[in-house]
Design an enzyme around this catalytic site. Structure first.
Site, PDB file in Angstrom:
ATOM      1  N   GLU A 197      45.988  30.520  33.656  1.00  0.00           N
ATOM      2  CA  GLU A 197      45.998  29.223  32.984  1.00  0.00           C
ATOM      3  C   GLU A 197      46.713  29.297  31.648  1.00  0.00           C
ATOM      4  O   GLU A 197      46.717  30.341  31.006  1.00  0.00           O
ATOM      5  CB  GLU A 197      44.550  28.764  32.744  1.00  0.00           C
ATOM      6  CG  GLU A 197      43.810  28.552  34.046  1.00  0.00           C
ATOM      7  CD  GLU A 197      42.319  28.288  33.867  1.00  0.00           C
ATOM      8  OE1 GLU A 197      41.804  27.398  34.554  1.00  0.00           O
ATOM      9  OE2 GLU A 197      41.673  28.968  33.060  1.00  0.00           O
ATOM     10  N   CYS A 250      48.702  28.333  24.268  1.00  0.00           N
ATOM     11  CA  CYS A 250      47.942  29.563  24.498  1.00  0.00           C
ATOM     12  C   CYS A 250      48.324  30.083  25.886  1.00  0.00           C
ATOM     13  O   CYS A 250      48.114  29.405  26.890  1.00  0.00           O
ATOM     14  CB  CYS A 250      46.454  29.245  24.407  1.00  0.00           C
ATOM     15  SG  CYS A 250      45.399  30.669  24.667  1.00  0.00           S
ATOM     16  N   CYS A 284      41.059  39.861  33.924  1.00  0.00           N
ATOM     17  CA  CYS A 284      41.178  40.865  32.858  1.00  0.00           C
ATOM     18  C   CYS A 284      40.152  41.945  33.143  1.00  0.00           C
ATOM     19  O   CYS A 284      39.054  41.661  33.614  1.00  0.00           O
ATOM     20  CB  CYS A 284      40.878  40.221  31.501  1.00  0.00           C
ATOM     21  SG  CYS A 284      40.973  41.390  30.119  1.00  0.00           S
ATOM     22  N   CYS A 328      34.879  42.030  28.269  1.00  0.00           N
ATOM     23  CA  CYS A 328      34.160  41.572  27.071  1.00  0.00           C
ATOM     24  C   CYS A 328      33.013  40.656  27.531  1.00  0.00           C
ATOM     25  O   CYS A 328      33.218  39.743  28.338  1.00  0.00           O
ATOM     26  CB  CYS A 328      35.097  40.844  26.121  1.00  0.00           C
ATOM     27  SG  CYS A 328      36.476  41.890  25.584  1.00  0.00           S
ATOM     28  N   CYS A 372      33.132  36.642  27.534  1.00  0.00           N
ATOM     29  CA  CYS A 372      34.372  36.003  27.990  1.00  0.00           C
ATOM     30  C   CYS A 372      34.345  35.765  29.491  1.00  0.00           C
ATOM     31  O   CYS A 372      34.127  36.701  30.277  1.00  0.00           O
ATOM     32  CB  CYS A 372      35.545  36.901  27.617  1.00  0.00           C
ATOM     33  SG  CYS A 372      37.093  36.362  28.327  1.00  0.00           S
ATOM     34  N   CYS A 391      38.155  28.609  23.862  1.00  0.00           N
ATOM     35  CA  CYS A 391      38.305  30.056  23.784  1.00  0.00           C
ATOM     36  C   CYS A 391      37.219  30.766  24.601  1.00  0.00           C
ATOM     37  O   CYS A 391      36.038  30.462  24.474  1.00  0.00           O
ATOM     38  CB  CYS A 391      38.193  30.460  22.315  1.00  0.00           C
ATOM     39  SG  CYS A 391      38.559  32.171  22.078  1.00  0.00           S
TER      40      CYS A 391
END
Ligand code: SF4
Length: 370
Positions: free
Chosen positions: A100, A113, A120, A124, A127, A342
């Protein structure tokens, strides 16, 4: 002796080529160097997606190019606009993995962004992208084309800033990100000022040091998440490999251009890392580093066990950091209604018809974590 047009390389994707490679391509095709430059301008400046449009190239060259090269052209599978003006694009890789990008208008600026990976593997804890694992590394052409796709979608608007803070860890896909940066900042092509680009990392120390040596003008953001190793190990697992002392020492060693600062991002999680003591520790840790702190109140996401702190807690944290001389900003959370804020990017859609299994965290990386 052809260099780019070999069976081993497959068909080169023109949107992922550097200037040197355009010249090599021209040579491989028996053409003078200016034809390579002409081709690059068609792709990046005029946004051509087919060789037939390239009307100042010889007619007999166009079918030869079509046979030997490709041009990525991303078409968003979905496009969503939030109530507060954020626009989110969902794309898929050729095998169907979602990624995205997000357009963020903000007081005269328009920031894009970008994603660098589908998923990923950094894991984390706060996230949503991290819950996917690494599905696929994006090629430079797909990174660059996110920029071009946003420009196509908003031709009247001028993008002022680029942030590599979408899906994925940029320094875990170093070569493709570096290639994309060279293309985006090429003065005769897209001419994005490197000073208006920020690359964010969770702390891959050797790659971070290399990155700032190779791209001194590009801004660096580092996600901290906690002011001690015990909690940072939990929240940002790469800390086990590169603990805070190593990370911050490397940050101290980076030679920053005048007036540039490192941004430390700190995702505030209610009751986890948002106490006044945490603010004091953070202020202590960052002493002596030319930096600013960007506080990011957690954006709640299904499946993640954290809560967003109250505004008063966020303000108290910011005030304590300011008191010890830090420059502090609090990131406004926008686009939450479309999961574009975010930490919320998770490509929440069906995996796609040709999707392969995800690459688990334990797999040897395609590029080393280093
Ligand atoms: Fe990956 Fe960044 Fe999410 Fe960490 S915060 S899991 S590095 S996308």
């Amino acid at each position: 002796m052809p260099t780019l047009l070999t069976a081993k390389n497959g068909k080169p994707d023109l949107k992922g080529l550097t200037e040197r490679e355009f010249l090599e391509l021209a040579e491989d095709l028996g053409l003078p160097p200016y034809r390579g430059r002409q081709l690059a301008r068609w792709v990046f400046v005029r946004g051509s997606r087919s060789f037939d449009e390239m009307t100042d190239l010889p007619k007999d060259l166009r079918p030869r190019l079509a046979e030997s090269c490709t041009i990525t052209h991303l078409v968003p599978e979905t496009f969503q606009a939030s109530r507060d003006g954020i626009r989110k694009f969902l794309f898929r890789t050729s095998v169907g993995h979602p990624f995205e990008s997000v357009l963020i208008p903000d007081s005269g600026r328009l920031t894009l962004c970008l994603s660098v990976q589908a998923g990923c593997r950094m894991g984390c804890a706060f996230c949503a992208t991290g819950t996917l694992g690494l599905l696929e590394q994006l090629k430079a052409a797909s990174i660059v084309d996110q920029y071009l796709a946003a420009r196509r979608a908003a031709p009247e608007e001028r993008m002022t800033n680029l942030v590599f803070m979408g899906m994925g860890e940029p320094l875990d896909n170093y070569e493709e990100v570096a290639r994309a940066l060279r293309i985006l900042t090429h003065p005769a092509w897209l001419a994005v000022s490197p000073r208006r680009i920020t690359v964010s990392t969770c702390g891959l120390v050797p790659a971070m040091t290399r990155f700032k040596a190779e791209f001194p003008q590009v801004r660096l953001a580092v996600s901290l998440g906690a002011p001690d190793d015990e909690r940072r190990n939990q929240l940002i697992p790469v800390n086990k490999k590169y603990p805070l002392a190593v990370l911050l020492d490397a940050c101290r060693q980076i030679h920053l251009p005048p007036r540039q600062r490192i941004t430390f991002e700190y995702c505030l999680l209610s009751g986890v890392n948002d106490s006044p003591e945490d603010a004091s520790r953070l202020g202590e840790l960052l002493k002596g580093i030319r930096c600013k702190v960007n506080l990011i109140p957690f954006n709640e996401s299904p499946g993640l066990p954290y809560r967003r702190p109250e505004a008063a807690v966020v303000n108290r944290f910011a005030a304590l950091l300011s008191k010890v001389g830090m420059t502090v900003t609090v990131r406004e959370s926008r686009g939450r209604d479309i999961d574009a804020a975010c930490g919320q990017l998770a490509g929440k859609f069906s995996p796609g018809p040709n999707s392969t299994a995800r690459i688990p965290l334990t797999d040897p990386p395609r590029g080393r974590i280093d």
